[in-house]
Motif scaffolding. Structure first.
Motif, mmCIF file in Angstrom:
data_model
loop_
_atom_site.group_PDB
_atom_site.id
_atom_site.type_symbol
_atom_site.label_atom_id
_atom_site.label_comp_id
_atom_site.label_asym_id
_atom_site.label_seq_id
_atom_site.Cartn_x
_atom_site.Cartn_y
_atom_site.Cartn_z
ATOM 1 N N LEU A 52 66.139 53.198 44.343
ATOM 2 C CA LEU A 52 65.817 54.568 43.947
ATOM 3 C C LEU A 52 65.261 54.537 42.524
ATOM 4 C CD1 LEU A 52 69.152 56.156 45.224
ATOM 5 C CD2 LEU A 52 66.971 55.952 46.463
ATOM 6 N N HIS A 53 64.155 55.232 42.320
ATOM 7 C CA HIS A 53 63.480 55.164 41.022
ATOM 8 C C HIS A 53 63.522 56.468 40.237
ATOM 9 C CE1 HIS A 53 61.628 51.121 40.989
ATOM 10 N NE2 HIS A 53 61.726 51.240 42.301
ATOM 11 N N GLY A 54 63.844 57.579 40.888
ATOM 12 C CA GLY A 54 63.938 58.808 40.098
ATOM 13 C C GLY A 54 63.512 60.055 40.821
ATOM 14 N N THR A 55 62.197 60.278 40.887
ATOM 15 C CA THR A 55 61.734 61.537 41.458
ATOM 16 C C THR A 55 62.051 61.637 42.944
ATOM 17 O OG1 THR A 55 59.523 60.550 41.671
ATOM 18 C CG2 THR A 55 59.926 61.956 39.768
ATOM 19 N N ASP A 56 62.281 60.478 43.618
ATOM 20 C CA ASP A 56 62.708 60.558 45.003
ATOM 21 C C ASP A 56 64.083 61.211 45.119
ATOM 22 O OD1 ASP A 56 63.664 58.318 43.663
ATOM 23 O OD2 ASP A 56 63.561 56.981 45.388
ATOM 24 N N ILE A 57 64.835 61.247 44.032
ATOM 25 C CA ILE A 57 66.152 61.893 44.000
ATOM 26 C C ILE A 57 66.105 63.191 43.197
ATOM 27 C CG2 ILE A 57 68.549 61.651 43.270
ATOM 28 C CD1 ILE A 57 67.715 59.894 45.662
ATOM 29 N N THR A 58 65.586 63.128 41.964
ATOM 30 C CA THR A 58 65.682 64.266 41.058
ATOM 31 C C THR A 58 64.705 65.388 41.387
ATOM 32 O OG1 THR A 58 64.124 63.224 39.503
ATOM 33 C CG2 THR A 58 66.473 62.772 39.189
ATOM 34 N N VAL A 59 63.602 65.092 42.081
ATOM 35 C CA VAL A 59 62.628 66.119 42.454
ATOM 36 C C VAL A 59 62.663 66.371 43.957
ATOM 37 C CG1 VAL A 59 60.192 66.770 42.487
ATOM 38 C CG2 VAL A 59 61.144 65.607 40.485
ATOM 39 N N LEU A 60 62.404 65.322 44.747
ATOM 40 C CA LEU A 60 62.400 65.499 46.200
ATOM 41 C C LEU A 60 63.781 65.876 46.716
ATOM 42 C CD1 LEU A 60 60.167 62.496 47.343
ATOM 43 C CD2 LEU A 60 59.486 64.816 46.746
ATOM 44 N N GLY A 61 64.818 65.398 46.036
ATOM 45 C CA GLY A 61 66.174 65.694 46.461
ATOM 46 C C GLY A 61 66.553 67.152 46.337
ATOM 47 N N GLU A 62 65.777 67.911 45.560
ATOM 48 C CA GLU A 62 66.034 69.331 45.407
ATOM 49 C C GLU A 62 65.385 70.156 46.523
ATOM 50 O OE1 GLU A 62 64.744 70.331 41.515
ATOM 51 O OE2 GLU A 62 66.340 69.219 40.495
ATOM 52 N N ASP A 63 64.583 69.502 47.349
ATOM 53 C CA ASP A 63 63.930 70.174 48.464
ATOM 54 C C ASP A 63 64.876 70.143 49.667
ATOM 55 O OD1 ASP A 63 62.418 70.983 50.632
ATOM 56 O OD2 ASP A 63 60.627 69.890 50.016
ATOM 57 N N PRO A 64 65.379 71.289 50.109
ATOM 58 C CA PRO A 64 66.337 71.311 51.229
ATOM 59 C C PRO A 64 65.795 70.657 52.496
ATOM 60 C CG PRO A 64 66.261 73.440 50.131
ATOM 61 C CD PRO A 64 65.126 72.639 49.565
ATOM 62 N N SER A 65 64.482 70.700 52.690
ATOM 63 C CA SER A 65 63.907 70.130 53.906
ATOM 64 C C SER A 65 63.925 68.605 53.895
ATOM 65 C CB SER A 65 62.460 70.621 54.087
ATOM 66 O OG SER A 65 61.612 70.087 53.080
ATOM 67 N N LEU A 66 64.166 68.001 52.732
ATOM 68 C CA LEU A 66 64.162 66.540 52.629
ATOM 69 C C LEU A 66 65.554 65.958 52.384
ATOM 70 C CD1 LEU A 66 60.957 65.953 50.452
ATOM 71 C CD2 LEU A 66 61.219 65.527 52.904
ATOM 72 N N ARG A 67 66.518 66.786 52.049
ATOM 73 C CA ARG A 67 67.832 66.271 51.660
ATOM 74 C C ARG A 67 68.468 65.425 52.757
ATOM 75 N NH1 ARG A 67 70.615 68.132 47.370
ATOM 76 N NH2 ARG A 67 72.575 67.813 48.480
ATOM 77 N N ASP A 68 68.453 65.917 53.992
ATOM 78 C CA ASP A 68 69.110 65.185 55.071
ATOM 79 C C ASP A 68 68.425 63.858 55.361
ATOM 80 O OD1 ASP A 68 71.013 67.115 55.324
ATOM 81 O OD2 ASP A 68 70.125 68.086 57.081
ATOM 82 N N VAL A 69 67.099 63.835 55.280
ATOM 83 C CA VAL A 69 66.389 62.603 55.597
ATOM 84 C C VAL A 69 66.592 61.568 54.483
ATOM 85 C CG1 VAL A 69 64.120 63.155 54.585
ATOM 86 C CG2 VAL A 69 64.257 61.696 56.611
ATOM 87 N N ILE A 70 66.677 62.020 53.216
ATOM 88 C CA ILE A 70 66.956 61.099 52.119
ATOM 89 C C ILE A 70 68.371 60.540 52.266
ATOM 90 C CG2 ILE A 70 67.278 60.913 49.623
ATOM 91 C CD1 ILE A 70 65.050 62.989 49.297
ATOM 92 N N CYS A 71 69.308 61.404 52.592
ATOM 93 C CA CYS A 71 70.692 60.966 52.804
ATOM 94 C C CYS A 71 70.764 59.952 53.947
ATOM 95 C CB CYS A 71 71.585 62.164 53.109
ATOM 96 S SG CYS A 71 73.346 61.784 53.156
ATOM 97 N N PHE A 72 69.986 60.179 54.998
ATOM 98 C CA PHE A 72 69.946 59.249 56.131
ATOM 99 C C PHE A 72 69.464 57.870 55.674
ATOM 100 C CE2 PHE A 72 67.698 57.160 59.588
ATOM 101 C CZ PHE A 72 68.589 57.261 60.650
ATOM 102 N N GLY A 73 68.418 57.847 54.842
ATOM 103 C CA GLY A 73 67.899 56.579 54.350
ATOM 104 C C GLY A 73 68.902 55.823 53.507
ATOM 105 N N ILE A 74 69.622 56.563 52.661
ATOM 106 C CA ILE A 74 70.655 55.940 51.829
ATOM 107 C C ILE A 74 71.778 55.380 52.692
ATOM 108 C CG2 ILE A 74 72.463 56.438 50.120
ATOM 109 C CD1 ILE A 74 70.545 58.479 48.878
ATOM 110 N N LYS A 75 72.231 56.177 53.642
ATOM 111 C CA LYS A 75 73.358 55.781 54.478
ATOM 112 C C LYS A 75 73.062 54.531 55.290
ATOM 113 C CE LYS A 75 76.078 57.352 58.454
ATOM 114 N NZ LYS A 75 76.289 58.444 59.430
ATOM 115 N N HIS A 76 71.859 54.424 55.828
ATOM 116 C CA HIS A 76 71.543 53.349 56.764
ATOM 117 C C HIS A 76 70.888 52.132 56.099
ATOM 118 C CE1 HIS A 76 72.785 55.363 60.446
ATOM 119 N NE2 HIS A 76 72.322 56.485 59.910
ATOM 120 N N SER A 77 70.688 52.173 54.789
ATOM 121 C CA SER A 77 70.243 50.970 54.078
ATOM 122 C C SER A 77 71.434 50.019 53.938
ATOM 123 C CB SER A 77 69.707 51.335 52.690
ATOM 124 O OG SER A 77 68.545 52.142 52.781
#
Length: 377
Positions: free
Chosen positions: A117-142
């Motif tokens: 994780l480098h930053g905006t994938d969490i601090t910017v994209l992570g604030e978008d409700p439509s992307l939160r679940d998919v980002i969490c999925f990527g973290i969980k399954h890595s």
């Protein structure tokens, strides 16, 4: 080891770090496969242990947009099978982590996935409700997740790992780094006359000129500095805030003191030209440009945002102030520029800190150890 690396190949910190890491790992004898939509701009010369595999997302009548994420996952799986990759190391959560997890499901569990994780994938994209679940999925399954600063790791846990089923996911902090063969104090005094008159101090700002970088604060800080000492400002990069920056420069009558250099692929020499770096960002998960400046012996005046305090040591390698504290930043800059003894001490402290904490070989070794732990399970 046989390692696939996916990143955004354009100008930006995540792509720079991913590419430089791949090059260092290749020098250490690992087989490196870059899987991206374009050749990473920092990849440079040929190396026998590095291969590039392009990703093409074709247009089909049934798709309104080319399905890049699916094309990437398919290409990852194809390369993993053909070259018997041990793992995929992806930089940026979306879509890279999701594509890597899908590729692993196609290839088999022996293929490991490391997400950085480098930053905006969490601090910017992570604030978008439509992307939160998919980002969490990527973290969980890595199989492993790393972050480039303690602050980013903390933000990730708070945003994605509270009240979710990835609450116990370990996020390992592995800092960004610089290659000391590229970033070092260069003898470029003969080039200063191209940008400044004799006796003028040179200040520098490098960014993508987005609002989060607060480039208008850069101009405001410089205006206060230039009102007290002879100085010029070099601006490197492009972005959506540039028209406002140009307007501000004109309104303040700084046209003769501000030099617009646009995008530059190689910045090590430009950094060595500077006396100070200005980095007043509103958000900054690490602050790679501050690290590059330190490696060239150039102190930084920056904000306390995000991971910057983990890079710049306040009162030793630079000065830090709260976001928007323009007057305080300007006074810190003037203090350093007027005191040669203090300036030299800050410069030397920065060089020592880079060698001790952020050397490329040291950080590459930390990633190697992580890979080996995963593969030995």
């Amino acid at each position: 080891m046989r390692i696939g690396i996916t990143c955004y190949p354009s100008h930006g910190g995540s792509g720079v770090v991913a590419t430089e890491l791949g090059k260092l790992l290749a020098e250490k004898g690992h087989d490196i496969h870059f899987i991206t939509y374009d050749m990473p701009f920092r990849l440079g010369r040929f190396h026998q242990n590095i291969r590039y595999h392009g990703v093409e997302a074709h247009r089909y009548a049934v798709f309104k947009y080319p399905p890049y994420d699916l094309a990437l996952a398919s290409r990852m799986a194809q390369v993993a099978k053909e070259y018997q990759l041990d793992l995929l190391h992806v930089h940026y959560a979306v879509p890279h982590a999701i594509a890597a997890v899908l590729a692993k499901q196609m290839v088999g569990d022996h293929l490991k996935v490391v997400t950085t994780l480098h930053g905006t994938d969490i601090t910017v994209l992570g604030e978008d409700p439509s992307l939160r679940d998919v980002i969490c999925f990527g973290i969980k399954h890595s199989d492993a997740v790393t972050a480039v600063s303690d602050d980013l790791a903390r933000q990730t846990r708070e945003l994605f790992c509270v009240n979710t089923d990835c609450v116990n996911k370990e996020i390992e902090r592995i800092y960004n780094f610089v290659d000391l063969r590229v970033y070092y104090p260069r003898g470029v005094e003969h080039l200063r006359e191209q940008y400044s008159d004799t006796g003028e101090k040179l200040l520098l700002h490098i960014s993508n000129f987005r609002p989060v970088k607060r480039p208008l604060d850069v101009i405001a800080v410089f205006h206060r500095i230039a009102s007290e000492i002879p100085a010029r400002l070099l601006l490197v990069g492009e972005g959506p805030e540039m028209p406002k920056v140009i307007q501000q420069v004109q309104e303040l009558g700084l046209e003769e003191k501000v030099v617009f250099l646009g995008k530059q692929d190689e910045v090590a020499q430009l950094i060595s030209l500077a006396d100070l770096l200005l980095l007043p960002s509103e958000k900054e998960s690490f602050g790679l440009v501050a690290l590059e400046a330190m490696a060239c012996g150039v102190p930084t005046i920056a904000s306390t945002a995000g991971g910057i305090p983990e890079v710049v040591t306040h009162g030793q390698t630079g000065f830090l102030a709260q976001v928007g504290a323009i007057e305080e930043m300007a006074q810190y800059a003037l203090m350093l520029l007027r005191d040669e003894t203090m300036y030299q001490a800050f410069s030397e402290a920065g060089l020592d800190r880079v060698k001790q904490e952020f050397c490329g070989l040291k950080i590459a070794g930390q990633y190697e150890a992580l890979y080996q732990r995963l593969l030995s399970r």
